[in-house]
Structure formats: structure tokens, C-alpha cells
Design an enzyme around this catalytic site. Sequence first.
Site, PDB file in Angstrom:
ATOM      1  CG  HIS A 111      -1.986  -1.080   1.096  1.00 43.16           C
ATOM      2  ND1 HIS A 111      -2.705  -1.224   0.047  1.00 43.16           N
ATOM      3  CD2 HIS A 111      -1.908  -2.227   1.833  1.00 43.16           C
ATOM      4  CE1 HIS A 111      -3.472  -2.507   0.155  1.00 43.16           C
ATOM      5  NE2 HIS A 111      -3.175  -2.868   1.167  1.00 43.16           N
ATOM      6  CE1 TYR A 138      -0.944  -1.041   7.603  1.00 38.71           C
ATOM      7  CE2 TYR A 138      -1.095  -1.090   5.373  1.00 38.71           C
ATOM      8  CZ  TYR A 138      -0.618  -1.757   6.311  1.00 38.71           C
ATOM      9  OH  TYR A 138       0.017  -2.741   6.479  1.00 38.71           O
ATOM     10  CB  SER A 167      -2.520 -11.211  -0.091  1.00 42.06           C
ATOM     11  OG  SER A 167      -3.081  -9.865  -0.900  1.00 42.06           O
TER      12      SER A 167
END
Length: 266
Positions: A111, A138, A167
Site C-alpha cells: 500500500h 496506512y 496478501s
Amino acid sequence: MRVLVTGAAGSIGRVVTVGLADRGHEVVALDLVPPPEGYQGAWHTADCADRDAVAAVFGAEQLDAVVHLAGVPGEEDLPTEITSHVITTAALLDAMVAHGVGRIVYASSNHAVGRTPRAGLDDGLLTTDVRPRPDTFYGTAKVAAEGLLSLYADRYAVDAVACRIGSFLEEPQVRRNLATWLSHDDCVRMVEASLTAPAPGFHVLYGISRNTRAWWDLEPGRAIGYDPQDDAEAWADRLPDRPEDDVENSVVGGPFPGESFYRPAL
């Protein structure tokens, strides 16, 4: 190697503490919560954002390296994210410098570059030399923490490896994970390689498995000895198509860049 693992009670921490111990490393765990029942190793209950508490841990233990996994795992307001990811990293780095600990492995995130469109990527892969494009507060805090690691690598010659984790799941759950999955075993391989690579300086890698449909370049990981073994493709036939798949697959950060994550900074 005697390694401090922060966030040891978290989803990644539980896997990494066991995995490193199985590979012969001595783990010193740190978390906000007490150790789980039956845990036999060294455990400190403290807040990584509390510099005095962190300094006390370093004073009590003889450490060789730090694996920093602690932090809020999702989107909160900006002050919360900065405290959770940047202030904690600063407290650890200061303690490392004070006690002569020269290596840190940091759980960064995809991210940090989550708003990067996938269309137009060279060879279809995102490299580590693209500009930061965080998709959330974040992600912004992860970018700032990476900058702090870079500063301490230059200022104090700390070896700092930032792992932009995809992930982390037992198995892929949605079609995006066919590209972004990081298996439990590969996560441990990634952390151990980051701990043991000779003199990496400041180094960024993408934390994913050897996925056939990977969006992110694995070469920075391989350059320091991370050789992932697992492939999400084994689950490809089991994952249903969803209406949101196209949108989630259009940018690196999946759903995080979407308006459902918008909120005031303060």
C-alpha cells in the site's frame, strides 16, 4: 542469531516467531499483549511507541537484529498510523543505535505504492524504483517508515530491509491474491533472507510468493537471497469471479484506493 520480533502475537508474528525458531534462531518476542499460554521463549509486553519501554527491552537482551512486524494492520486516522508505524520504527532504530544492533527487517506494505495503476507497467511488473504512491494513511505511514529506515542506513550504517508485503494468507481468497499472495512458508523464507543477507544497506523488496500472475518484481528479493517456492496458481480454479475483481485488479493496492477508505486525516 538472536532476533527481537515485534508484533509477535499478530498474524505474521505468530508464523515468523515459530519459523525463525525452527531454523535455529533465538527469538525474543515483543507485543502489547502477554504471551499465549504455553509459550516458552523470551517475551516482553510493551508498546513499541514507548521509547523508554523499548530501550528497557534492548537493555535486558543481547540482540543481533530486529524484525519489526508490530503496527495497526488497517486504515485509521493519520496520527494513529504515524504513531503505529513511524514512531515505533523510530523508537526501535534509536535503541538499535544505542546498543549496537545493526540489522532491521521491516514489514512495509504494497500500500506504499497502492495507487499505482497496473496499466502501462513495464513488462507488467512493478519495480521497487517507482515513486511512492500510497493509497491510504496506512500506506502513507509505511512510506514514511521506509524513509526513516533509509535515513538510519545512511546516517548510522544500519542494514534495513523493507519488505512490501502483499496478501499474507494461508491460501488465496480472491482473484487479486493470485498475484499478491505471500504464503506462510515464503514469509519465513523472506524474513530469514533479509536477516542473513550480507550488508544489504537500505533495501526494498516485494513480499510475495512465486506467483505465476505476479504484478511485482521479485528480483530485488532474489538479490538478497529470497527465493520463494509457493505459487497461488494452484488455487486459480477454486476462486470465483466477483463483480469487484476488475476494479481491485486495476491498481496495485486492490480495494484500498477506493472511496470506501476515504476519511479526514485528523
